[in-house]
Scaffold this motif. Structure first.
Motif, PDB file in Angstrom:
ATOM      1  N   ARG A  28       0.518  -1.014   0.263  1.00 22.12           N
ATOM      2  CA  ARG A  28       0.182   0.227   0.070  1.00 22.12           C
ATOM      3  C   ARG A  28       0.353   1.058   0.143  1.00 22.12           C
ATOM      4  O   ARG A  28       0.565   2.062  -0.785  1.00 22.12           O
ATOM      5  CB  ARG A  28      -1.071  -0.064   1.171  1.00 22.12           C
ATOM      6  CG  ARG A  28      -1.476   1.035   1.505  1.00 22.12           C
ATOM      7  CD  ARG A  28      -2.829   1.593   0.578  1.00 22.12           C
ATOM      8  NE  ARG A  28      -3.348   0.056   0.000  1.00 22.12           N
ATOM      9  CZ  ARG A  28      -4.140   0.705  -1.699  1.00 22.12           C
ATOM     10  NH1 ARG A  28      -4.074   1.661  -2.105  1.00 22.12           N
ATOM     11  NH2 ARG A  28      -4.897  -0.452  -1.647  1.00 22.12           N
ATOM     12  N   ILE A  31       2.012   1.848  -3.495  1.00 19.82           N
ATOM     13  CA  ILE A  31       1.293   2.270  -3.961  1.00 19.82           C
ATOM     14  C   ILE A  31       1.241   3.740  -3.839  1.00 19.82           C
ATOM     15  O   ILE A  31       1.348   4.539  -5.080  1.00 19.82           O
ATOM     16  CB  ILE A  31      -0.006   1.668  -4.318  1.00 19.82           C
ATOM     17  CG1 ILE A  31      -0.274   0.347  -4.222  1.00 19.82           C
ATOM     18  CG2 ILE A  31      -1.297   2.570  -4.894  1.00 19.82           C
ATOM     19  CD1 ILE A  31      -1.108  -0.331  -4.305  1.00 19.82           C
ATOM     20  N   SER A 123       1.475   1.383  -9.925  1.00 23.62           N
ATOM     21  CA  SER A 123       0.150   1.103  -9.334  1.00 23.62           C
ATOM     22  C   SER A 123      -1.052  -0.088  -9.302  1.00 23.62           C
ATOM     23  O   SER A 123      -0.664  -0.151  -7.930  1.00 23.62           O
ATOM     24  CB  SER A 123      -0.046   2.670  -8.838  1.00 23.62           C
ATOM     25  OG  SER A 123      -1.427   2.687  -9.552  1.00 23.62           O
ATOM     26  N   ASN A 124      -1.136   0.074 -10.207  1.00 24.17           N
ATOM     27  CA  ASN A 124      -2.379  -1.273 -10.812  1.00 24.17           C
ATOM     28  C   ASN A 124      -1.283  -2.917  -9.894  1.00 24.17           C
ATOM     29  O   ASN A 124      -2.342  -3.469  -9.526  1.00 24.17           O
ATOM     30  CB  ASN A 124      -2.839  -1.291 -11.533  1.00 24.17           C
ATOM     31  CG  ASN A 124      -4.314  -2.328 -11.734  1.00 24.17           C
ATOM     32  OD1 ASN A 124      -4.915  -2.215 -11.126  1.00 24.17           O
ATOM     33  ND2 ASN A 124      -4.601  -2.834 -12.227  1.00 24.17           N
ATOM     34  N   ARG A 127      -1.340  -3.273  -6.969  1.00 22.21           N
ATOM     35  CA  ARG A 127      -2.605  -3.389  -6.089  1.00 22.21           C
ATOM     36  C   ARG A 127      -2.668  -4.950  -6.180  1.00 22.21           C
ATOM     37  O   ARG A 127      -3.562  -5.683  -5.459  1.00 22.21           O
ATOM     38  CB  ARG A 127      -3.962  -2.587  -6.888  1.00 22.21           C
ATOM     39  CG  ARG A 127      -3.530  -0.861  -5.696  1.00 22.21           C
ATOM     40  CD  ARG A 127      -4.850  -0.594  -6.658  1.00 22.21           C
ATOM     41  NE  ARG A 127      -5.322   0.312  -5.896  1.00 22.21           N
ATOM     42  CZ  ARG A 127      -4.327   1.869  -6.662  1.00 22.21           C
ATOM     43  NH1 ARG A 127      -3.685   1.973  -7.794  1.00 22.21           N
ATOM     44  NH2 ARG A 127      -4.531   3.022  -5.712  1.00 22.21           N
ATOM     45  N   ASN A 130       0.067  -7.218  -4.110  1.00 24.56           N
ATOM     46  CA  ASN A 130      -0.403  -7.079  -2.530  1.00 24.56           C
ATOM     47  C   ASN A 130      -1.445  -7.863  -1.986  1.00 24.56           C
ATOM     48  O   ASN A 130      -1.776  -8.201  -0.625  1.00 24.56           O
ATOM     49  CB  ASN A 130      -1.167  -5.834  -2.381  1.00 24.56           C
ATOM     50  CG  ASN A 130      -1.796  -5.230  -1.050  1.00 24.56           C
ATOM     51  OD1 ASN A 130      -0.650  -5.832   0.067  1.00 24.56           O
ATOM     52  ND2 ASN A 130      -2.455  -4.137  -1.172  1.00 24.56           N
ATOM     53  N   GLU A 131      -2.130  -8.876  -3.235  1.00 22.71           N
ATOM     54  CA  GLU A 131      -3.190  -9.658  -2.684  1.00 22.71           C
ATOM     55  C   GLU A 131      -2.243 -10.983  -2.667  1.00 22.71           C
ATOM     56  O   GLU A 131      -2.771 -12.120  -2.148  1.00 22.71           O
ATOM     57  CB  GLU A 131      -4.318  -9.851  -3.564  1.00 22.71           C
ATOM     58  CG  GLU A 131      -5.114  -8.762  -4.106  1.00 22.71           C
ATOM     59  CD  GLU A 131      -5.554  -8.148  -3.147  1.00 22.71           C
ATOM     60  OE1 GLU A 131      -5.750  -9.363  -1.996  1.00 22.71           O
ATOM     61  OE2 GLU A 131      -5.500  -6.995  -2.063  1.00 22.71           O
ATOM     62  N   ILE A 170     -10.208  -5.577  -7.565  1.00 23.62           N
ATOM     63  CA  ILE A 170      -9.524  -4.696  -7.599  1.00 23.62           C
ATOM     64  C   ILE A 170      -9.880  -3.563  -8.739  1.00 23.62           C
ATOM     65  O   ILE A 170      -9.723  -2.507  -8.734  1.00 23.62           O
ATOM     66  CB  ILE A 170      -7.911  -4.985  -7.324  1.00 23.62           C
ATOM     67  CG1 ILE A 170      -7.322  -6.100  -6.830  1.00 23.62           C
ATOM     68  CG2 ILE A 170      -7.049  -4.276  -7.968  1.00 23.62           C
ATOM     69  CD1 ILE A 170      -5.891  -6.968  -6.547  1.00 23.62           C
ATOM     70  N   TYR A 173     -12.774  -1.276  -7.178  1.00 20.19           N
ATOM     71  CA  TYR A 173     -11.885  -0.490  -6.897  1.00 20.19           C
ATOM     72  C   TYR A 173     -11.820   0.516  -7.600  1.00 20.19           C
ATOM     73  O   TYR A 173     -11.045   1.753  -7.780  1.00 20.19           O
ATOM     74  CB  TYR A 173     -10.779  -0.732  -5.863  1.00 20.19           C
ATOM     75  CG  TYR A 173     -10.721  -0.012  -4.784  1.00 20.19           C
ATOM     76  CD1 TYR A 173     -11.293   0.922  -4.132  1.00 20.19           C
ATOM     77  CD2 TYR A 173      -9.151   0.720  -5.408  1.00 20.19           C
ATOM     78  CE1 TYR A 173     -10.758   2.180  -3.671  1.00 20.19           C
ATOM     79  CE2 TYR A 173      -9.107   1.749  -4.617  1.00 20.19           C
ATOM     80  CZ  TYR A 173      -9.216   2.658  -3.607  1.00 20.19           C
ATOM     81  OH  TYR A 173      -8.765   3.382  -2.959  1.00 20.19           O
ATOM     82  N   LYS A 174     -11.493  -0.271  -9.329  1.00 18.29           N
ATOM     83  CA  LYS A 174     -10.732   1.109  -9.596  1.00 18.29           C
ATOM     84  C   LYS A 174     -11.417   1.963 -10.744  1.00 18.29           C
ATOM     85  O   LYS A 174     -11.585   2.457 -10.830  1.00 18.29           O
ATOM     86  CB  LYS A 174     -10.145  -0.004 -10.903  1.00 18.29           C
ATOM     87  CG  LYS A 174      -9.060   1.169 -11.551  1.00 18.29           C
ATOM     88  CD  LYS A 174      -8.547  -0.071 -13.185  1.00 18.29           C
ATOM     89  CE  LYS A 174      -7.549   0.593 -14.211  1.00 18.29           C
ATOM     90  NZ  LYS A 174      -6.901   0.143 -14.815  1.00 18.29           N
TER      91      LYS A 174
END
Length: 183
Positions: A28, A31, A123-124, A127, A130-131, A170, A173-174
């Protein structure tokens, strides 16, 4: 040594939790750091410096020590309970732990790059990255609690469904963020 089992297990669990906390939070921060690079100065410089400091503290004060201590207590547990190494569920769990360590080391590489303001990922991508820890957490938790390498089909399907749900989240959210940039 068996009388200390619950204490060692508790310490192992505490450090696993703090290790995952670091692994969940640092992407995070990555990002935010990556997105700060697109801002005009002086915002870009101020944000980048602050985010470098935050990630450095998180990584070296919480995440790395937690990883080392979780591993030490895990090895200690295996010394107390060597029979676990004969169990199929433990083999699968250790495979996921190896994946977690690889994830940690790759995250360290990204950390080093961003400390030098070297941005190689979007940044995508971060994301999605991050998972990775989330998937490992689910797998390891179910294996540790159920102590069963249970039906591979169900486990594999469950991890795939989890991955699909995370990717959908994701994407949603995008879209939400594109419509509402301040969200």
């Amino acid at each position: 040594m068996g009388e200390y089992y619950n204490y060692i297990k508790s310490l192992h669990l505490i450090f696993v939790i703090t290790w995952f906390a670091g692994l969940f939070y640092i992407p995070r921060l990555f990002i935010y750091h990556i997105e700060a690079q697109a801002k005009p100065n002086p915002d870009k410089d101020i944000l980048s410096e602050q985010l470098r400091l935050m990630t450095k503290r998180l990584w070296y004060i919480i995440t790395w020590p937690s990883a080392v201590l979780a591993t030490i207590f895990a090895l200690w547990l295996l010394m107390i309970m060597p029979g676990w190494l004969d169990q199929p569920w433990m083999h699968v769990k250790l495979l996921f732990v190896v994946l977690l360590i690889a994830y940690h080391l790759k995250t360290h590489q990204i950390f080093i790059q961003l400390q030098g303001n070297e941005v190689k990922y979007s940044s995508n991508f971060m994301r999605i990255w991050n998972e990775g820890a989330t998937v490992v957490l689910f797998a390891v938790t179910f294996l540790a609690i159920l102590k069963n390498a249970f039906n591979w089909i169900y486990g594999l399907v469950g991890i795939i469904v989890l991955g699909v749900l995370l990717m959908l989240g994701i994407k949603l959210y995008k879209r939400f963020r594109e419509k509402n940039p301040e969200a």
